[in-house]
Design an enzyme around this catalytic site. Structure first.
Site, PDB file in Angstrom:
ATOM      1  N   ARG A  73      -9.118  -7.398  11.772  1.00  0.00           N
ATOM      2  CA  ARG A  73      -8.531  -6.154  12.298  1.00  0.00           C
ATOM      3  C   ARG A  73      -7.416  -6.468  13.281  1.00  0.00           C
ATOM      4  O   ARG A  73      -7.555  -7.337  14.136  1.00  0.00           O
ATOM      5  CB  ARG A  73      -9.614  -5.325  12.984  1.00  0.00           C
ATOM      6  CG  ARG A  73      -9.115  -4.141  13.808  1.00  0.00           C
ATOM      7  CD  ARG A  73     -10.281  -3.384  14.407  1.00  0.00           C
ATOM      8  NE  ARG A  73      -9.869  -2.355  15.354  1.00  0.00           N
ATOM      9  CZ  ARG A  73      -9.927  -2.457  16.678  1.00  0.00           C
ATOM     10  NH1 ARG A  73     -10.377  -3.597  17.221  1.00  0.00           N
ATOM     11  NH2 ARG A  73      -9.548  -1.475  17.466  1.00  0.00           N
TER      12      ARG A  73
ATOM     13  N   ARG B 284      -2.884   9.630  28.665  1.00  0.00           N
ATOM     14  CA  ARG B 284      -3.054   8.599  29.691  1.00  0.00           C
ATOM     15  C   ARG B 284      -2.421   9.037  31.013  1.00  0.00           C
ATOM     16  O   ARG B 284      -1.459   9.813  31.031  1.00  0.00           O
ATOM     17  CB  ARG B 284      -2.407   7.277  29.247  1.00  0.00           C
ATOM     18  CG  ARG B 284      -3.221   6.504  28.231  1.00  0.00           C
ATOM     19  CD  ARG B 284      -2.654   5.124  27.994  1.00  0.00           C
ATOM     20  NE  ARG B 284      -3.463   4.366  27.064  1.00  0.00           N
ATOM     21  CZ  ARG B 284      -4.504   3.612  27.408  1.00  0.00           C
ATOM     22  NH1 ARG B 284      -4.834   3.511  28.686  1.00  0.00           N
ATOM     23  NH2 ARG B 284      -5.199   2.960  26.510  1.00  0.00           N
TER      24      ARG B 284
ATOM     25  N   LYS C 144     -11.243   7.096  11.885  1.00  0.00           N
ATOM     26  CA  LYS C 144     -12.094   6.807  13.036  1.00  0.00           C
ATOM     27  C   LYS C 144     -12.615   8.123  13.630  1.00  0.00           C
ATOM     28  O   LYS C 144     -11.819   8.987  14.029  1.00  0.00           O
ATOM     29  CB  LYS C 144     -11.312   6.016  14.081  1.00  0.00           C
ATOM     30  CG  LYS C 144     -10.886   4.634  13.589  1.00  0.00           C
ATOM     31  CD  LYS C 144      -9.908   3.968  14.536  1.00  0.00           C
ATOM     32  CE  LYS C 144     -10.538   3.639  15.874  1.00  0.00           C
ATOM     33  NZ  LYS C 144      -9.568   2.915  16.749  1.00  0.00           N
TER      34      LYS C 144
ATOM     35  N   THR D 195     -17.721  -1.014  17.987  1.00  0.00           N
ATOM     36  CA  THR D 195     -17.654  -0.941  19.451  1.00  0.00           C
ATOM     37  C   THR D 195     -18.994  -1.221  20.130  1.00  0.00           C
ATOM     38  O   THR D 195     -20.000  -0.583  19.829  1.00  0.00           O
ATOM     39  CB  THR D 195     -17.116   0.422  19.943  1.00  0.00           C
ATOM     40  OG1 THR D 195     -16.070   0.882  19.105  1.00  0.00           O
ATOM     41  CG2 THR D 195     -16.598   0.275  21.361  1.00  0.00           C
TER      42      THR D 195
END
Length: 475
Positions: free
Chosen positions: A38, A79, A225, A283
């Site tokens: 990945r 962010r 995802k 994860t």
């Protein structure tokens, strides 16, 4: 039948980074049995992508073992901007998150910029705002067009460019950013096999990416995802629109209540299996091994659970990008998989909806191969359809040997559960192709003489080509 030691039903994905990008480390990862590498585009440049793809392909050719490459594009995210150093915040403090449109004069109020001009439109008074993976918790107490004023709920620290989560909020961000478009162009040029799309909220996000890939001439498969509440709510249409799903537990574990995460993971795995789509668990599977040489007992149990749920693949992130023990992490995955897989119930997947007659024939092939014992299933495919359906049926203990003459399809077949792909030229005569496949498997020591194989192939009946299921003995 004694397949090579690296054969597993459950596939392993490793993320490439400073700890693993050297030719020596890449070779060790591939030899160790990693199936997919990945590329995390949150921290990657165009030059790095082109260089690492070439390095991966060169190393694979040298070793005679191919791996697939998945580009994980960053996607839209909210962010904070830059701040001076690290700011200590105390419960009860107030902070303003200011959009790019904020033109007010300076004040004594702590103000931090955010990169999303729709923030005040999307959140409501009382809404929870999570910063830096939930380490800093805020509550909206006031809002105007250009800013949101929040109260700090618990002591915490704020540094520059921290990720913001808005649990339960449907944000109006585009599914692809300008950076994503540039990264995709580079990835297609380099020859990526899979694209992971971040923060998928609806099926149309997947359609947009697929159309863009097609416009670039790419056949890369789309991995969606699921990492926020909107993605969970719209999971079924997203799964149907995608080639595969990644349960991205990092952001997902922030977006939903932590005690709900195992339930959501299980439901997503079941939904993917019902639709016949591969599913990746990602994860924090071995987070402690970023700095420790052995896993925690909880991590071993977590990996075991993913194997028992029969996920198609499990993924390493920080463990193999910056971790101190990347190869050891792969070994832990392998050891747990090889211990747990033989204990899983051998019942076929009964939830999958088989819509085509040929797909229904595959269920009979899976049942026959399991009943025979010491057998495998051979399919010949240019699209990957047969292998993907067989993988979704989950014939425990039965290798799925997928022969193809298409190199891109070959690498994409490294993702589905239990599929071992082989690149081989097809003969115009189906019988010769079958004989070539059986000889190939015997030569590579995947099977021995006298063993029986279930073969799915086309045969000629007069001038008509029909699908057939055959029982062939290795000679």
């Amino acid at each position: 039948m004694k397949p090579p030691s690296y054969y597993r039903h459950t596939k392993i994905i490793a993320t490439i980074g400073p700890a693993t990008e050297s030719p020596e480390r890449l070779e060790q990862l591939i030899v160790a049995g990693v199936d997919i590498l990945r590329l995390n585009m949150a921290h990657a440049s165009r030059d790095w992508v082109l260089q690492i793809l070439e390095r991966i392909r060169t190393t694979s050719r040298k070793l005679g073992r191919q791996v697939a490459v998945m580009m994980d594009i960053k996607g839209p995210e909210i962010r904070t901007g830059d701040v001076d150093g690290i700011i200590d915040l105390t419960a009860g403090d107030q902070i303003e998150l200011c959009t790019p449109d904020d033109t007010r004069s300076p004040s004594d109020m702590l103000r931090v910029s955010v990169n999303y001009d729709g923030l005040s439109r999307d959140v409501d008074i009382g809404q929870t705002v999570l910063v830096d993976s939930g380490l800093l918790r805020l509550r909206v107490v006031e809002k105007e067009d250009a800013f949101v004023r929040c109260e700090v709920l618990a002591d915490g620290k704020l540094s520059s460019r921290r990720h913001i989560n808005l649990p339960g909020v449907q944000v109006n961000l585009p599914s692809l950013t300008e950076k994503d478009y540039a990264d995709l162009a580079t990835g297609v040029e380099a020859g990526i096999d899979l694209v992971a799309l971040s923060f998928v909220r609806r099926a149309s996000d997947v359609d947009e990416l697929r159309e863009h890939l097609q416009s670039l001439g790419s056949t890369a498969r789309v991995v969606s995802k699921i990492e926020e509440q909107a993605g969970v709510r719209n999971a079924i249409p997203i799964i149907k629109a995608s080639d595969a799903i990644m349960v991205a537990r990092g952001d997902l574990g922030i977006e939903i209540e932590y005690h709900q995460l195992p339930l959501v993971q299980t439901e997503l795995v079941k939904a993917c299996q019902a639709e016949g789509k591969p599913v990746i668990i990602a994860t924090h599977l071995l987070e402690s091994m970023i700095s420790a040489a052995i896993p925690t007992r909880a991590e071993v149990s977590d990996i075991s659970n993913a194997v028992r749920e029969q996920a198609d693949a499990i993924m390493l992130s920080g463990e193999t990008t910056t971790g101190l023990f990347p190869l050891e992490s792969v070994e832990v995955f392998k050891n747990v998989i090889q211990s747990i897989e033989p204990t899983v119930d051998k019942k076929l997947n009964s939830t999958i909806v088989l819509r085509e007659p040929k797909a229904k024939m595959l269920r009979s092939a899976a049942t026959l191969a399991q009943d025979l014992g010491q057998s495998g299933i051979i399919v010949f495919t240019r699209s990957g359809f047969l292998a993907y359906v067989l993988a979704a049926l989950r014939p425990r203990g039965v290798p799925i040997f997928a022969f193809t003459d298409d190199e891109e399809n070959f690498r994409q077949l490294l993702l589905p559960w239990g599929v071992e792909p082989f690149l081989m030229d097809f003969s115009d005569d189906p019988e010769e192709t079958i004989k070539d496949a059986l000889a190939y498997l015997k030569r590579r020591q995947w099977c021995d003489g006298g063993e029986w194989m279930v073969v799915i192939t086309n045969v000629l009946a007069g001038e008509t080509v029909i699908d057939s299921m055959q029982l062939r003995q290795v000679t």
